[in-house]
Design a protein around this motif. Sequence first.
Motif, PDB file in Angstrom:
ATOM      1  N   THR A 166      88.867  68.175  96.590  1.00  0.00           N
ATOM      2  CA  THR A 166      90.183  68.805  96.415  1.00  0.00           C
ATOM      3  C   THR A 166      90.222  69.575  95.099  1.00  0.00           C
ATOM      4  O   THR A 166      90.743  70.695  95.041  1.00  0.00           O
ATOM      5  N   LYS A 167      89.667  69.000  94.060  1.00  0.00           N
ATOM      6  CA  LYS A 167      89.593  69.684  92.764  1.00  0.00           C
ATOM      7  C   LYS A 167      88.823  70.997  92.898  1.00  0.00           C
ATOM      8  O   LYS A 167      89.259  72.028  92.373  1.00  0.00           O
ATOM      9  N   LEU A 168      87.695  70.949  93.593  1.00  0.00           N
ATOM     10  CA  LEU A 168      86.891  72.156  93.762  1.00  0.00           C
ATOM     11  C   LEU A 168      87.674  73.232  94.509  1.00  0.00           C
ATOM     12  O   LEU A 168      87.615  74.414  94.161  1.00  0.00           O
ATOM     13  N   ALA A 169      88.414  72.820  95.516  1.00  0.00           N
ATOM     14  CA  ALA A 169      89.154  73.781  96.350  1.00  0.00           C
ATOM     15  C   ALA A 169      90.311  74.428  95.599  1.00  0.00           C
ATOM     16  O   ALA A 169      90.724  75.542  95.936  1.00  0.00           O
ATOM     17  N   GLU A 170      90.815  73.758  94.580  1.00  0.00           N
ATOM     18  CA  GLU A 170      91.951  74.300  93.826  1.00  0.00           C
ATOM     19  C   GLU A 170      91.562  75.488  92.963  1.00  0.00           C
ATOM     20  O   GLU A 170      92.408  76.309  92.615  1.00  0.00           O
ATOM     21  N   HIS A 171      90.287  75.585  92.589  1.00  0.00           N
ATOM     22  CA  HIS A 171      89.811  76.705  91.776  1.00  0.00           C
ATOM     23  C   HIS A 171      88.495  77.246  92.353  1.00  0.00           C
ATOM     24  O   HIS A 171      87.432  77.105  91.729  1.00  0.00           O
ATOM     25  N   PRO A 172      88.565  77.887  93.526  1.00  0.00           N
ATOM     26  CA  PRO A 172      87.329  78.393  94.136  1.00  0.00           C
ATOM     27  C   PRO A 172      86.624  79.439  93.279  1.00  0.00           C
ATOM     28  O   PRO A 172      85.400  79.575  93.351  1.00  0.00           O
ATOM     29  N   GLU A 173      87.365  80.140  92.443  1.00  0.00           N
ATOM     30  CA  GLU A 173      86.756  81.154  91.585  1.00  0.00           C
ATOM     31  C   GLU A 173      85.829  80.538  90.537  1.00  0.00           C
ATOM     32  O   GLU A 173      84.989  81.222  89.953  1.00  0.00           O
ATOM     33  N   ILE A 174      85.963  79.225  90.335  1.00  0.00           N
ATOM     34  CA  ILE A 174      85.114  78.514  89.377  1.00  0.00           C
ATOM     35  C   ILE A 174      84.134  77.583  90.082  1.00  0.00           C
ATOM     36  O   ILE A 174      82.983  77.443  89.660  1.00  0.00           O
ATOM     37  N   TYR A 175      84.580  76.983  91.190  1.00  0.00           N
ATOM     38  CA  TYR A 175      83.797  75.912  91.811  1.00  0.00           C
ATOM     39  C   TYR A 175      83.172  76.262  93.160  1.00  0.00           C
ATOM     40  O   TYR A 175      82.560  75.388  93.784  1.00  0.00           O
ATOM     41  N   ASP A 176      83.294  77.511  93.627  1.00  0.00           N
ATOM     42  CA  ASP A 176      82.789  77.780  94.971  1.00  0.00           C
ATOM     43  C   ASP A 176      81.267  77.828  95.062  1.00  0.00           C
ATOM     44  O   ASP A 176      80.711  77.928  96.156  1.00  0.00           O
ATOM     45  N   HIS A 177      80.575  77.740  93.945  1.00  0.00           N
ATOM     46  CA  HIS A 177      79.115  77.680  93.970  1.00  0.00           C
ATOM     47  C   HIS A 177      78.573  76.252  93.869  1.00  0.00           C
ATOM     48  O   HIS A 177      77.360  76.048  93.929  1.00  0.00           O
ATOM     49  N   VAL A 178      79.467  75.286  93.709  1.00  0.00           N
ATOM     50  CA  VAL A 178      79.030  73.889  93.575  1.00  0.00           C
ATOM     51  C   VAL A 178      78.422  73.411  94.886  1.00  0.00           C
ATOM     52  O   VAL A 178      78.997  73.595  95.965  1.00  0.00           O
ATOM     53  N   ARG A 179      77.275  72.789  94.788  1.00  0.00           N
ATOM     54  CA  ARG A 179      76.602  72.231  95.960  1.00  0.00           C
ATOM     55  C   ARG A 179      76.769  70.712  95.929  1.00  0.00           C
ATOM     56  O   ARG A 179      76.220  70.043  95.051  1.00  0.00           O
TER      57      ARG A 179
END
Length: 263
Positions: free
Chosen positions: A105-118
């Motif tokens: 959920t945290k990752l989805a809130e800031h996709p511009e920062i976390y959309d590359h997280v694997r």
Amino acid sequence: MRLMVIFTALLSTTLVHAGTLDQLTDAPHRTPQEKARDEYRHPVETLKFFDVEKDMTVVEIWPGGGWYTSILAPWLYKSGTYYAAHFPEDSDIPFYRRSVTQFKTKLAEHPEIYDHVRVTALNPPTYTVIAPAGTADRVLTFRNVHNWAKAGKTEAVFASFYQALKPGGILGIVEHRAPEVRPLERQIETGYMSEGYVIAQAEQAGFKLVDQSEINANPKDQANHPAGVWTLPPSLRLGDKDRDTYEAIGESDRMTLKFIKPE
């Protein structure tokens, strides 16, 4: 006005991705609660000690709520790769399921920062592949060893680290520190592990200790609290009982160890 808001957001994101570690710790996507812990967790000094560079492949083990994710993900966004080896979503442990759901959920809130997280999973014996074998420059774990010792999975976990790292890659460990004379059973009970135990587990897996630091030391912490390490902030398990005393101590005394996978 809308275009100005979009432009400002894009500019802010660009600056985050291009920022230094010092700039990232003060970036707006980090919450005040996260920033308040910097004085105890020393993220800039710790990541520099582990020689983490922007173009590396880095695996963070059991990132919990994503405290280090908020620094590592943007740091590695443009040139590197960040793996978050979290709990498995299909775990039969409710806490594990809740934790990984909250993390995503945290990752989805800031996709511009976390959309590359694997996001991968670690929980032997079923989940042991935290990244493709021999691809990671760094594997980092913060305050987790006591959990693996309690579960009897330390050997399997360290084997996963060894498999993921390249020859010459670094394993960085931060863990609550117990006196060397404390029996293992008591270490597990209190959440404080001895440096000797951690080093032995890493060496048994094939790693070599190359350096250790007092970056995360806290001489105020004597590691002898009624509810173990969870007596101290941020857990404060005893609630208001002696709260001022434990807040004055601060977070736990921690070892910071750097190991290498031999070439």
